[in-house]
Scaffold this motif. Structure first.
Motif, PDB file in Angstrom:
ATOM      1  N   CYS A   1       0.848  -1.206   0.000  1.00 13.08           N
ATOM      2  CA  CYS A   1       0.000   0.000   0.000  1.00 13.08           C
ATOM      3  C   CYS A   1       0.881   1.252   0.000  1.00 13.08           C
ATOM      4  O   CYS A   1       1.998   1.231   0.519  1.00 13.08           O
TER       5      CYS A   1
ATOM      6  N   GLY B   1      -0.182   6.774   2.379  1.00 14.11           N
ATOM      7  CA  GLY B   1      -1.491   7.235   2.851  1.00 14.11           C
ATOM      8  C   GLY B   1      -2.446   6.069   3.048  1.00 14.11           C
ATOM      9  O   GLY B   1      -3.226   6.041   4.007  1.00 14.11           O
ATOM     10  N   GLU B   2      -2.364   5.088   2.141  1.00 13.39           N
ATOM     11  CA  GLU B   2      -3.224   3.908   2.291  1.00 13.39           C
ATOM     12  C   GLU B   2      -2.864   3.155   3.575  1.00 13.39           C
ATOM     13  O   GLU B   2      -3.739   2.730   4.338  1.00 13.39           O
TER      14      GLU B   2
ATOM     15  N   THR C   1      -4.339  11.946  -5.430  1.00 12.97           N
ATOM     16  CA  THR C   1      -4.902  11.245  -4.287  1.00 12.97           C
ATOM     17  C   THR C   1      -3.960  10.137  -3.796  1.00 12.97           C
ATOM     18  O   THR C   1      -3.007   9.791  -4.480  1.00 12.97           O
ATOM     19  N   ASN C   2      -4.209   9.621  -2.586  1.00 14.08           N
ATOM     20  CA  ASN C   2      -3.370   8.550  -2.051  1.00 14.08           C
ATOM     21  C   ASN C   2      -3.335   7.372  -3.022  1.00 14.08           C
ATOM     22  O   ASN C   2      -4.378   6.921  -3.498  1.00 14.08           O
TER      23      ASN C   2
ATOM     24  N   SER D   1      -1.916   7.410  -6.015  1.00 13.97           N
ATOM     25  CA  SER D   1      -1.954   7.799  -7.430  1.00 13.97           C
ATOM     26  C   SER D   1      -0.598   7.630  -8.122  1.00 13.97           C
ATOM     27  O   SER D   1      -0.529   7.721  -9.342  1.00 13.97           O
ATOM     28  N   GLY D   2       0.473   7.434  -7.338  1.00 10.75           N
ATOM     29  CA  GLY D   2       1.770   7.152  -7.951  1.00 10.75           C
ATOM     30  C   GLY D   2       2.843   8.209  -7.723  1.00 10.75           C
ATOM     31  O   GLY D   2       3.915   8.140  -8.322  1.00 10.75           O
TER      32      GLY D   2
ATOM     33  N   THR E   1       6.187   6.790  -6.330  1.00 13.60           N
ATOM     34  CA  THR E   1       6.807   5.927  -7.331  1.00 13.60           C
ATOM     35  C   THR E   1       7.449   6.770  -8.430  1.00 13.60           C
ATOM     36  O   THR E   1       8.573   6.491  -8.861  1.00 13.60           O
TER      37      THR E   1
ATOM     38  N   GLU F   1       7.132  14.438   0.249  1.00 14.93           N
ATOM     39  CA  GLU F   1       6.415  15.005   1.391  1.00 14.93           C
ATOM     40  C   GLU F   1       7.357  15.694   2.397  1.00 14.93           C
ATOM     41  O   GLU F   1       7.408  15.326   3.567  1.00 14.93           O
TER      42      GLU F   1
HETATM   43  N1  LIG Z   1       6.516  -1.483  -2.520  1.00 18.40           N
HETATM   44  C1  LIG Z   1       5.369  -1.637  -3.204  1.00 18.40           C
HETATM   45  N2  LIG Z   1       4.953  -2.857  -3.610  1.00 18.40           N
HETATM   46  C2  LIG Z   1       3.816  -3.003  -4.300  1.00 18.40           C
HETATM   47  N3  LIG Z   1       2.992  -1.986  -4.645  1.00 18.40           N
HETATM   48  C3  LIG Z   1       3.346  -0.746  -4.263  1.00 18.40           C
HETATM   49  C4  LIG Z   1       4.558  -0.500  -3.524  1.00 18.40           C
HETATM   50  N4  LIG Z   1       4.651   0.829  -3.289  1.00 18.40           N
HETATM   51  C5  LIG Z   1       3.550   1.388  -3.856  1.00 18.40           C
HETATM   52  N5  LIG Z   1       2.777   0.445  -4.440  1.00 18.40           N
HETATM   53  C6  LIG Z   1       1.502   0.678  -5.150  1.00 18.40           C
HETATM   54  O1  LIG Z   1       1.744   1.601  -6.211  1.00 18.40           O
HETATM   55  C7  LIG Z   1       0.687   2.558  -6.287  1.00 18.40           C
HETATM   56  C8  LIG Z   1       1.250   3.954  -6.154  1.00 18.40           C
HETATM   57  O2  LIG Z   1       1.832   4.103  -4.867  1.00 18.40           O
HETATM   58  P1  LIG Z   1       2.620   5.412  -4.460  1.00 18.40           P
HETATM   59  O3  LIG Z   1       3.257   5.154  -3.122  1.00 18.40           O
HETATM   60  O4  LIG Z   1       3.502   5.822  -5.572  1.00 18.40           O
HETATM   61  O5  LIG Z   1       1.404   6.441  -4.332  1.00 18.40           O
HETATM   62  P2  LIG Z   1       1.382   7.918  -3.715  1.00 18.40           P
HETATM   63  O6  LIG Z   1       0.640   8.760  -4.697  1.00 18.40           O
HETATM   64  O7  LIG Z   1       2.767   8.340  -3.347  1.00 18.40           O
HETATM   65  O8  LIG Z   1       0.486   7.705  -2.428  1.00 18.40           O
HETATM   66  P3  LIG Z   1       0.444   8.493  -0.996  1.00 18.40           P
HETATM   67  O9  LIG Z   1      -0.197   9.805  -1.257  1.00 18.40           O
HETATM   68  O10 LIG Z   1      -0.430   7.611  -0.175  1.00 18.40           O
HETATM   69  O11 LIG Z   1       1.860   8.569  -0.495  1.00 18.40           O
HETATM   70  C9  LIG Z   1      -0.307   2.202  -5.183  1.00 18.40           C
HETATM   71  O12 LIG Z   1      -1.333   1.458  -5.747  1.00 18.40           O
HETATM   72  C10 LIG Z   1       0.496   1.348  -4.223  1.00 18.40           C
HETATM   73  O13 LIG Z   1      -0.322   0.418  -3.586  1.00 18.40           O
END
Ligand SMILES: Nc1ncnc2c1ncn2[C@@H]1O[C@H](COP(=O)(O)OP(=O)(O)OP(=O)(O)O)[C@@H](O)[C@H]1O
Length: 318
Positions: free
Chosen positions: A65, A68-69, A178-179, A181-182, A185, A245
């Motif tokens: 997750c 945020g998730e 949103t939480n 969204s990537g 990554t 962040e």
């Molecule tokens: N280490 C991981 N292994 C598998 N899936 C992952 C991993 N890290 C992130 N994900 C998945 O990739 C997608 C994007 O995650 P990411 O952390 O990039 O989102 P974010 O926009 O930074 O979220 P947040 O606002 O919650 O920090 C999500 O669906 C997440 O569940």
């Protein structure tokens, strides 16, 4: 529901009076979210998941997750066994403003039926003065990512899906969305700490990459360390800064000081921040808006706010 300060003694008073369970919110779990939330009482778990709008996370492993998730799953888990009184340490960190608003409403409802809920939020503390200084960057910055896609190991969907980002001038760009969204990554890919499955990323030079800090709670040491990390990023002569962040857990005074220095730094460096922080967004020159791993807006921040219903100056919930 009560905000508890580390500084004015309200945290200690609440703990003494209600003897609450204190949930640190930095816990990590193994296995799937659905398994975790069904572990005490599947019915209660399912209802809390529905209220917090995280049903879709049931089949996902906790460690897969986004930040945020994970945070919202921790809150759900804390509420599973009907505590009488509870203190949540920084429950809103990493949440996008809409999830945050929703969680606040829900916690108020729960406290309305007799559960004593205290929470800490360092951003509300007015103490913690700090000054940040910066060094100008001297090299010409550039980021050139073309048609990049990335899928995390064992995941069915792409976290980043055909993204192109080209930047070659100093400025402050925020990655918003949103939480899940990537955002993180994408930063990791730009920092080259992950390799794209498709597409290519070229960068003129070494970039400074600061991941989101997993440490949380009333730990003065962790807070000092974050301040020191931010300071050293501002001093780095590299022309490209990638910050995940950066303002999480700063007090309002610290945040103002940091944002002031960051804006100065962004006159000579290309700064890219993943963030939910409205004040940081307001200081940006440009915005990249991600939805399900795709860029749905990229450009001038003022234009973004003009076009946006959710993020315009007047409609922002924060
Ligand atoms: N280490 C991981 N292994 C598998 N899936 C992952 C991993 N890290 C992130 N994900 C998945 O990739 C997608 C994007 O995650 P990411 O952390 O990039 O989102 P974010 O926009 O930074 O979220 P947040 O606002 O919650 O920090 C999500 O669906 C997440 O569940």
């Amino acid at each position: 529901m009560q905000w508890l300060s580390y500084v004015d003694g309200s945290f200690e008073r609440f703990v003494e009076r209600y003897r609450p369970r204190v949930i640190e919110m930095n816990q990590s779990f193994s296995g799937k979210v659905g398994h975790l939330l069904s572990s005490v009482d599947p019915f209660r778990g399912a209802e809390i998941a529905t209220l917090l709008q995280i049903d879709a996370l049931y089949p996902k492993r906790f460690d897969a997750c986004s930040s945020g998730e994970q945070q919202i799953v921790r809150v759900a888990y804390a509420l599973l066994d009907r505590p009488d009184s509870i203190v949540l340490i920084e429950p809103f960190r990493h949440l996008d403003s809409f999830r945050r608003e929703h969680l606040e409403m829900l916690l108020r409802r729960i406290s309305g039926i007799g559960v004593q809920i205290g929470f800490t939020e360092r951003a509300k503390e007015s103490s913690g003065e700090m000054t940040f200084t910066f060094n100008e960057s001297t090299t010409l910055p550039s980021i050139d990512a073309t048609d990049v896609s990335y899928r995390h190991p064992l995941q069915a969907t792409y976290a980043i899906d055909h993204v192109t980002v080209q930047m070659n001038e100093p400025g402050l760009t925020v990655i918003v969305g949103t939480n899940g969204s990537g955002k993180s990554t994408l930063l990791e890919l730009l920092a080259r700490s992950r390799r794209p499955l498709q597409g290519r990323i070229k960068r003129g030079e070494r970039a400074v990459y600061l991941p989101a800090d997993p440490e949380v709670g009333p730990f003065p040491k962790a807070e000092k360390r974050r301040g020191a990390q931010l300071q050293s990023v501002l001093h780095d002569p590299s022309g490209v800064l990638l910050l995940d962040e950066p303002t999480v857990d700063l007090t309002s005074g610290e945040r103002d000081a940091f944002l002031e220095a960051l804006q100065q730094k962004a006159k000579s460096a290309l700064v890219v921040c993943a963030t939910h922080d409205m004040e940081l967004i307001q200081t940006a020159t440009d915005v990249i808006y991600l939805a399900n791993g795709q860029i749905v807006f990229q450009g001038d921040r003022i234009l973004f706010q003009d076009r946006s219903t959710l993020w315009s100056h007047t409609s922002s919930p924060s």
